[in-house]
Design an enzyme around this catalytic site. Structure first.
Site, PDB file in Angstrom:
ATOM      1  N   PRO A  28       0.836  -1.200   0.000  1.00 38.12           N
ATOM      2  CG  PRO A  28      -0.644  -1.519   1.747  1.00 38.12           C
ATOM      3  CD  PRO A  28       0.659  -2.009   1.209  1.00 38.12           C
ATOM      4  CE  LYS A  29       2.441   7.568  -3.366  1.00 40.29           C
ATOM      5  NZ  LYS A  29       2.123   8.541  -2.278  1.00 40.29           N
TER       6      LYS A  29
END
Length: 355
Positions: A28-29
């Site tokens: 995930p960013k």
């Protein structure tokens, strides 16, 4: 400090791509402050993306590092503020943590405590791990933080493209803004864009309700101020667009002059400001640069522009929007929040605690 890698170190960076690349590791960013944290015994240093130390602003993170990191280690990750009540990351609260007053820092560390999401291991003990393949560094990271307790987390990661695609769709509902993809054999290369990032891109039709002049000249548009009507039919300030060629800035300035008006009767006047509405006038003094003039020229809210944006943070675009096209076919009153795509809600705690 006496570590295999000592501060300051610039973090490894990512370049944007349109689609999720196959055959890589995906994470995930996170939406926070990129930080490389160094621990050497009782010493902790929190380095920022621009190599400036942030240690003094996050005393609770320092304590969490001392409680959870190996005694001698260097770990890359993200400092975040997780708003569990609203089930989202709170970047605005995170920004408020950078404050010069020690008393304020202490208060905020209690009111809006930060956490750290780890995603790469640069050094452990006397070993410099930066030349190892990322897949191996990731495995070592999981091992050394296997018993870590909140607010220290290890970011989820997967090598399954289908899972990454699902994360891209679901995790936005918990306040995350995309994915990071890394080759499994990737060495750690400071300050180089060798990873890739995939972010959400959407469009919205917005009302142009003001402008700020460009720093280079009084006859050039610096940015156009955007608004959307809420359920009360109030025009709410949602962000700006400001990336234009210089010639276009001058053309826009000329085009906008017939719309220039006064604040009397304008939706973003002083009265609205006094009543607590979300208007650009709330930000006429920048907390980051006291000399920066953020006042604006009001325009009659008659023109509509289509913009590209990644995602919303509360009522506003999280990042500066990008110009797409003018929409002379749209009525300003049709520019409402209802047009925006709402991400599916997803439990932030589930993201933080999964690997």
């Amino acid at each position: 400090m006496d570590l295999p890698i000592n501060p300051p170190v610039k973090p490894m960076l990512a370049k944007p791509v349109a689609d999720i690349p196959p055959g890589q590791l995906y994470e995930p960013k996170w939406d926070g402050f990129r930080s490389i944290i160094f621990r050497d015994g009782d010493e902790v240093e929190i380095g920022s993306r621009n190599e400036k130390p942030m240690t003094r602003y996050f005393p609770e993170v320092v304590q969490a590092v001392l409680a959870n990191f190996p005694p001698r280690s260097v770990i890359d990750g993200e400092i975040i503020v997780a708003d569990t009540a609203r089930n989202t990351l709170d970047f605005e609260a995170l920004q408020q943590r950078i404050h010069p007053a020690a008393s304020r820092v202490k208060l905020l560390s209690e009111q809006t405590p930060a956490g750290f999401v780890a995603f790469d291991l640069l050094a452990l003990g006397d070993e410099d791990l930066t030349t190892l393949p990322f897949a191996e560094r990731r495995a070592r990271l999981e091992q050394c933080l296997a018993d870590a307790k909140p607010p220290v987390y290890v970011t989820p990661a997967t090598d399954e493209l289908e899972t990454a695609q699902r994360w891209f769709a679901e995790f936005e509902g918990a306040g995350l803004d995309g994915l990071i993809a890394k080759a499994k054999d990737l060495e750690y290369v400071p300050d180089k864009r060798v990873m890739t990032k995939i972010k959400h891109k959407r469009t919205a039709d917005c009302v142009v309700a003001g402008y700020r002049v460009h720093k280079s000249a009084e006859n050039r548009i610096g940015s156009l101020l955007l608004g959307l009507f809420d359920e009360r039919d109030v025009l709410v300030s949602v962000g700006v667009i400001g990336s234009f060629p210089m010639a276009v800035r001058e053309e826009l300035f000329t085009e906008m002059q017939h719309l220039v008006t006064t604040f009397e009767g304008h939706p973003w006047n002083w009265a609205a400001h006094e009543q607590g509405e979300r208007t650009p006038r709330k930000n006429e003094v920048s907390r980051w640069n006291n000399g920066k003039d953020l006042s604006f020229i009001p325009l009659r809210p008659e023109r509509v522009v289509e913009v590209r944006y990644d995602y919303m943070e509360g009522l506003r675009f999280r990042h500066t929007a990008q110009f797409e096209r003018w929409r002379p076919d749209r009525e300003p009153r049709s520019c409402t929040y209802e047009q925006l795509e709402r991400p599916v809600r997803f439990n932030l705690a589930d993201v933080l605690t999964s690997r």
